[in-house]
Scaffold this motif. Structure first.
Motif, mmCIF file in Angstrom:
data_model
loop_
_atom_site.group_PDB
_atom_site.id
_atom_site.type_symbol
_atom_site.label_atom_id
_atom_site.label_comp_id
_atom_site.label_asym_id
_atom_site.label_seq_id
_atom_site.Cartn_x
_atom_site.Cartn_y
_atom_site.Cartn_z
ATOM 1 N N LYS A 41 71.838 91.868 21.442
ATOM 2 C CA LYS A 41 70.823 92.930 21.865
ATOM 3 C C LYS A 41 69.938 92.712 23.192
ATOM 4 N N GLN A 42 69.794 93.629 23.900
ATOM 5 C CA GLN A 42 69.137 93.366 25.308
ATOM 6 C C GLN A 42 67.915 93.295 25.206
ATOM 7 N N ILE A 43 67.278 91.998 25.386
ATOM 8 C CA ILE A 43 65.671 91.753 25.101
ATOM 9 C C ILE A 43 64.999 91.514 26.453
ATOM 10 N N SER A 44 63.871 91.581 26.501
ATOM 11 C CA SER A 44 63.082 91.275 27.451
ATOM 12 C C SER A 44 62.097 89.889 27.278
ATOM 13 N N VAL A 45 62.275 89.248 28.384
ATOM 14 C CA VAL A 45 61.546 87.830 28.227
ATOM 15 C C VAL A 45 60.353 87.785 29.273
ATOM 16 N N ASN A 46 58.968 87.523 28.782
ATOM 17 C CA ASN A 46 58.011 87.459 29.681
ATOM 18 C C ASN A 46 58.102 86.254 30.766
ATOM 19 N N SER A 47 57.535 86.228 31.778
ATOM 20 C CA SER A 47 57.684 85.056 32.979
ATOM 21 C C SER A 47 56.802 84.025 32.058
ATOM 22 N N PHE A 48 57.248 82.616 32.352
ATOM 23 C CA PHE A 48 56.627 81.509 32.063
ATOM 24 C C PHE A 48 56.962 80.339 33.085
ATOM 25 N N GLU A 49 56.211 79.325 32.820
ATOM 26 C CA GLU A 49 56.780 77.914 33.476
ATOM 27 C C GLU A 49 57.251 77.038 32.423
ATOM 28 N N ILE A 50 58.231 76.300 32.979
ATOM 29 C CA ILE A 50 58.796 75.252 32.130
ATOM 30 C C ILE A 50 59.108 74.061 32.860
ATOM 31 N N SER A 51 58.978 72.915 32.108
ATOM 32 C CA SER A 51 59.051 71.582 32.764
ATOM 33 C C SER A 51 60.356 71.323 33.263
ATOM 34 N N LYS A 52 60.469 70.770 34.684
ATOM 35 C CA LYS A 52 61.633 70.597 35.359
ATOM 36 C C LYS A 52 62.733 69.744 34.682
ATOM 37 N N TYR A 53 61.995 68.786 34.026
ATOM 38 C CA TYR A 53 62.641 67.565 33.343
ATOM 39 C C TYR A 53 62.503 67.387 32.108
ATOM 40 N N GLU A 54 63.294 67.016 31.271
ATOM 41 C CA GLU A 54 62.942 66.571 29.791
ATOM 42 C C GLU A 54 61.562 65.579 29.798
ATOM 43 N N ILE A 55 60.948 65.708 28.747
ATOM 44 C CA ILE A 55 59.819 64.682 28.825
ATOM 45 C C ILE A 55 60.103 63.323 28.669
ATOM 46 N N THR A 56 59.746 62.327 29.338
ATOM 47 C CA THR A 56 60.042 60.997 29.624
ATOM 48 C C THR A 56 59.231 60.145 28.668
ATOM 49 N N ASN A 57 59.996 58.822 28.624
ATOM 50 C CA ASN A 57 59.370 57.821 27.708
ATOM 51 C C ASN A 57 57.888 57.645 28.376
ATOM 52 N N GLU A 58 57.713 57.444 29.592
ATOM 53 C CA GLU A 58 56.726 57.050 30.304
ATOM 54 C C GLU A 58 55.241 58.220 30.126
ATOM 55 N N GLN A 59 55.997 59.501 30.118
ATOM 56 C CA GLN A 59 54.961 60.588 29.933
ATOM 57 C C GLN A 59 54.418 60.684 28.454
ATOM 58 N N TYR A 60 55.338 60.418 27.470
ATOM 59 C CA TYR A 60 55.064 60.223 26.215
ATOM 60 C C TYR A 60 53.964 59.169 25.872
ATOM 61 N N SER A 61 54.340 57.883 26.534
ATOM 62 C CA SER A 61 53.272 56.706 26.336
ATOM 63 C C SER A 61 52.062 57.054 26.613
ATOM 64 N N PHE A 62 51.716 57.954 28.061
ATOM 65 C CA PHE A 62 50.445 58.175 28.310
ATOM 66 C C PHE A 62 49.983 59.212 27.156
ATOM 67 N N PHE A 63 50.515 60.158 26.693
ATOM 68 C CA PHE A 63 50.149 60.926 25.784
ATOM 69 C C PHE A 63 49.633 59.972 24.506
ATOM 70 N N LEU A 64 50.501 59.243 24.036
ATOM 71 C CA LEU A 64 49.997 58.517 22.838
ATOM 72 C C LEU A 64 48.774 57.554 23.092
ATOM 73 N N ASN A 65 48.718 57.096 24.394
ATOM 74 C CA ASN A 65 47.528 56.360 24.555
ATOM 75 C C ASN A 65 46.345 57.246 25.005
ATOM 76 N N GLY A 66 46.463 58.389 25.315
ATOM 77 C CA GLY A 66 45.487 59.392 25.521
ATOM 78 C C GLY A 66 44.926 59.906 24.293
ATOM 79 N N ILE A 67 45.525 60.066 23.174
ATOM 80 C CA ILE A 67 44.964 60.397 21.922
ATOM 81 C C ILE A 67 44.786 59.200 20.767
ATOM 82 N N GLU A 68 45.177 58.066 21.463
ATOM 83 C CA GLU A 68 44.670 56.751 20.732
ATOM 84 C C GLU A 68 45.426 56.697 19.454
ATOM 85 N N VAL A 69 46.966 56.826 19.636
ATOM 86 C CA VAL A 69 47.776 56.504 18.526
ATOM 87 C C VAL A 69 48.057 55.125 18.214
#
Length: 450
Positions: A41-69
């Motif tokens: 089917k022909q569908i419409s997709v609204n505009s959005f932003e997407i991360s340029k790269y897959e989320i990295t280990n460094e980025q995920y570590s920063f998140f885990l520390n930020g929420i105190e896991v």
């Protein structure tokens, strides 16, 4: 007094930076909405932003520390990562998560659907829907109907079974697709959003193939997946961000219709009071995630008083400092003034505009009076141009505090978060929340560097 060479060094970092794929904040690509063939089917997709790269280990570590896991990898009774796997490229050292040496820029794997979703929420985004993922992988309005994301030859754009040497690779090493997005075919599968998810036995799609998979699974048309609790050394994710007027309208600031509060631009040097944002409403003076003021008229009941009813009919959440063992807490790092209005309940993706008047061209430092029950982050824009991409806001959480909600009321002041040049004249300053630290903002303080 700051030495001129020090100022020059700071400016060079702020304006020219150090190009680094794994640096936070998340680098984004704008995907202009359009149509595509989807499920015949022909569908419409609204505009959005997407991360340029897959989320990295460094980025995920920063998140885990930020929420105190902690070392168990559990957040709010939910297992986010597989801490028992030798394939997890993170390690817990001295109470903090860190990427294993040399794996900082590899895609984060051994993360389940819930772990990916929690990261997205913390950063102010969501996982891409299946249609958003496919549309972005095809190249959006630049679609050339390639088999893979950016080419018909998978070797050019992706790491897969034939060329990976049986392991993942740092993000961004292959060629991007037409939109400048990397690794949407190969390297790591990417979780996609399931809006109907109800239980841990439901099915969640992951797209794009991986270093472990062959050519067919790496094609844009291929569909694979697993349960949301599934962990794999070849499954990761990326983030999408909902388009708002601030990023989708190229002429937003050129045609800005917001007006300064009380018709008086806030003066720099000086304090920008965060509750005194511009008039103009949602999408112009501010963007808020809902239409309710959680402070004025709610937490602070409407009783005819100025403090309880300040801007009561606007969505930006406003409260004020109170005594009675609330904001006059023994765990304050800096004592606030009682009865001081502030913007609160800030979450990632929300932004507020302020009309300012810079009285003198020069180098300025910016400080912030705030609370944060977790590590958070903000960015600052001037007339639509980001001049401070990321300011990490340290948590003011205190281990001796016994009442959870009071963690939001431990005040601190950071006097010199960044240094930059401002030109004399009238401007629009945008304060945007980029990481979820459960923060309240009293004021930004701009000081001229003499």
């Amino acid at each position: 007094m700051m030495h001129k060479k020090s100022i020059t060094f700071l400016i060079s970092i702020l304006f020219f930076g150090i190009t680094k794929i794994n640096a936070l904040p998340i680098q984004k690509v704008w995907v202009k909405g359009g149509t595509m063939l989807y499920n015949k089917k022909q569908i419409s997709v609204n505009s959005f932003e997407i991360s340029k790269y897959e989320i990295t280990n460094e980025q995920y570590s920063f998140f885990l520390n930020g929420i105190e896991v902690g070392a168990n990898g559990v957040f709010k009774e939910m297992q986010l990562i597989n801490v028992g796997s030798i394939d997890l490229q993170l390690e817990f050292i001295n109470g903090k998560w860190e990427p294993k040496l040399g794996f900082e820029n590899y895609p984060m794997v051994m993360v389940n659907y819930y772990g990916a979703s929690q990261f997205c929420k913390w950063i102010g985004g969501i996982l891409p829907s299946e249609s958003e993922w496919i549309y972005a992988a095809k190249g959006g309005i630049k679609n050339k109907d390639f088999v893979y994301a950016g080419a018909n030859d998978l070797d050019k754009v992706g790491w897969y079974k034939v060329n990976s040497n049986k392991h993942s690779h740092p993000v961004g090493e292959k060629k991007p697709n037409a939109l400048g997005i990397y690794d949407m075919s190969g390297n790591a599968w990417e979780w996609c959003r399931n809006d109907s998810l109800k239980s841990a036995s439901d099915f969640c799609i992951h797209m794009g193939g991986s270093w472990f998979a062959g050519e067919q699974p790496s094609s844009i048309a291929a569909h694979y997946g697993n349960t949301p609790m599934h962990f794999s050394n070849s499954v990761g994710f990326r983030v999408v961000f909902t388009a708002t007027s601030l990023i989708s309208d190229q002429n937003f600031f050129k045609n800005y219709t917001g007006k300064p509060w009380n018709n008086k631009p806030q003066q720099i040097p000086g304090k920008v009071q965060c509750e005194s944002y511009d008039l103009g409403g949602e999408g112009i003076a501010f963007h808020d995630s809902d239409t309710i003021n959680s402070g004025s008229g709610n937490l602070n009941p409407a009783d005819g008083t100025f403090l309880n009813e300040f801007r009561i009919h606007e969505a930006v959440d406003i409260s004020y400092t109170k005594s009675g063992a609330i904001d006059n807490s023994p765990y304050n790092l800096v004592e606030p003034t009682m009865g001081e209005l502030y913007a609160g309940w800030l979450i990632p993706g929300e932004w507020i505009n302020y009309t300012i008047n810079v009285n003198k061209t020069g180098f300025y430092t910016v400080g912030l009076m705030y609370t944060a029950s977790g590590v958070g982050g903000i960015s600052l824009m001037l007339d639509g141009k980001e001049f401070v991409a990321e300011i990490i806001i340290p948590s003011t959480k205190h281990d001796k505090e016994k009442i959870d909600w009071r963690q939001w009321h431990h005040w601190n002041r950071l006097d010199s978060l960044a240094t930059f040049k401002l030109k004399k004249g009238k401007h629009v300053l945008t304060l945007k929340t980029i990481y979820n630290g459960n923060m309240n903002y009293d004021y930004l303080n701009f000081k001229l560097v003499e």
